[in-house]
Design an enzyme around this catalytic site. Structure first.
Site, PDB file in Angstrom:
ATOM      1  N   TYR A  25      -2.599  -1.397  10.352  1.00 22.99           N
ATOM      2  CA  TYR A  25      -2.510  -1.602   8.893  1.00 22.99           C
ATOM      3  C   TYR A  25      -1.216  -0.989   8.369  1.00 22.99           C
ATOM      4  O   TYR A  25      -0.452  -1.651   7.663  1.00 22.99           O
ATOM      5  CB  TYR A  25      -3.734  -0.944   8.232  1.00 22.99           C
ATOM      6  CG  TYR A  25      -3.799  -1.058   6.723  1.00 22.99           C
ATOM      7  CD1 TYR A  25      -4.301  -2.203   6.111  1.00 22.99           C
ATOM      8  CD2 TYR A  25      -3.391  -0.004   5.906  1.00 22.99           C
ATOM      9  CE1 TYR A  25      -4.388  -2.296   4.730  1.00 22.99           C
ATOM     10  CE2 TYR A  25      -3.470  -0.085   4.525  1.00 22.99           C
ATOM     11  CZ  TYR A  25      -3.974  -1.242   3.941  1.00 22.99           C
ATOM     12  OH  TYR A  25      -4.053  -1.328   2.569  1.00 22.99           O
ATOM     13  N   SER A  76       0.856  -1.186   0.000  1.00 24.31           N
ATOM     14  CA  SER A  76       0.000   0.000   0.000  1.00 24.31           C
ATOM     15  C   SER A  76       0.891   1.235   0.000  1.00 24.31           C
ATOM     16  O   SER A  76       2.068   1.149   0.403  1.00 24.31           O
ATOM     17  CB  SER A  76      -0.856   0.006   1.273  1.00 24.31           C
ATOM     18  OG  SER A  76      -1.478   1.270   1.464  1.00 24.31           O
TER      19      SER A  76
HETATM   20  C1  BGC Z   1      -6.249   1.584   2.134  1.00 28.59           C
HETATM   21  C2  BGC Z   1      -7.438   2.452   1.865  1.00 28.59           C
HETATM   22  C3  BGC Z   1      -7.005   3.881   1.593  1.00 28.59           C
HETATM   23  C4  BGC Z   1      -5.954   3.920   0.543  1.00 28.59           C
HETATM   24  C5  BGC Z   1      -5.418   5.327   0.303  1.00 28.59           C
HETATM   25  C6  BGC Z   1      -5.251   1.730   1.028  1.00 28.59           C
HETATM   26  O1  BGC Z   1      -4.120   0.971   1.311  1.00 28.59           O
HETATM   27  O2  BGC Z   1      -6.665   0.238   2.202  1.00 28.59           O
HETATM   28  O3  BGC Z   1      -8.311   2.414   2.973  1.00 28.59           O
HETATM   29  O4  BGC Z   1      -8.099   4.668   1.149  1.00 28.59           O
HETATM   30  O5  BGC Z   1      -4.875   3.091   0.917  1.00 28.59           O
HETATM   31  O6  BGC Z   1      -5.160   6.010   1.506  1.00 28.59           O
END
Ligand code: BGC
Length: 255
Positions: free
Chosen positions: A156, A143
């Protein structure tokens, strides 16, 4: 076709980015094992899309945080398709809550799925690839938050940061076996993980303001990058993160 004669496993492939990757791989000629959790039939939509595109796929259920189930996932895939070339660690979860009150059980669940899962899957997949000889590809769906802080999403973000270093470390360790390991770092992609934001116009507008390209990314756009990283064209790329975020990280001043 870029993935002819290849066999791939994609975790969390019943919906969202995982589904798009499984379909794109099958279109490029790979045989695909779709890992899912939940009720039987959960991955039917992905299977259907692959069949309609003339591809080959099976759906398997495995909890990626459980070593025995991960072993069975690999064994069943190899039993059916004969080998394993590509493993995509896509399954992931998030739970947003202020840090000061963040519940420990949710923290542990996120660590099991987002970190222990990719660790066990990469290890089992790499063992199989080493035994086969001839290299392989491990692709982790990370991410922008492997780099970018996100208030209320500490576990996360922490697991994605850990995934970055897992990738970098095992990329070096597995390079002698010609196994490459790379991360894809998506920004805001229109998938069920962001259902709360998608349903709330104010939250959605606030998120869009953080993205220079001003829109959600599409799962298919992430899948295109995964196809490239899985293909022979990416043979000299390892230990890298490719961000696909409409410029979000740049605007935020990230690395
Ligand atoms: C998350 C989302 C978020 C996006 C941008 C992703 O990794 O799961 O919840 O909107 O990143 O911030």
């Amino acid at each position: 076709m870029k993935l002819s004669n290849k066999v791939a496993i994609v975790t969390g492939a019943a919906t969202g980015i995982g589904q798009a990757i499984a379909v794109a791989f099958a279109r490029e000629g790979a045989a695909v094992a779709i890992d899912y959790v939940g009720k039987p039939g959960t991955a039917d939509q992905t299977l259907e899309k692959i069949k309609n595109a003339g591809g080959r796929a099976i759906a398997l259920t495995a909890d990626i945080s459980n070593p025995q189930q991960v072993g069975a996932l690999i064994d069943q895939t190899v039993g059916r398709f004969g080998r394993l070339d590509i493993f995509v660690n896509n399954a992931g979860i998030e739970f947003k809550h202020p840090f000061l009150e963040f519940p420990i059980d949710q923290f542990q669940k996120i660590v099991m799925v987002n970190l222990q899962g990719p660790f066990l899957c990469a290890q089992a997949a790499a063992r199989r690839m080493v035994q086969q000889g001839g290299g392989g590809r491990i692709i982790n769906i990370s991410s922008v938050h492997e780099d970018l802080p996100m208030p209320t999403n500490a576990p996360y973000c922490a697991t994605k940061g850990a995934l970055r270093m897992l990738t970098r470390t095992i990329a070096v360790e597995l390079a002698p076996h010609k196994i490459t390991v790379n991360n894809i770092g998506p920004g805001a992609i229109f998938t069920p993980i962001d259902a709360d934001v998608e349903a709330n116009p104010q939250m959605e507008a606030a998120l869009m303001a953080e993205i220079p390209l001003g829109r959600w990314g599409k799962p298919e756009e992430v899948a295109g990058l995964a196809v490239f990283l899985a293909s022979d064209d990416a043979a000299y790329i390892t230990g890298a993160t490719y961000f696909i975020d409409g410029g979000m990280l740049r605007q935020a001043g990230g690395l």
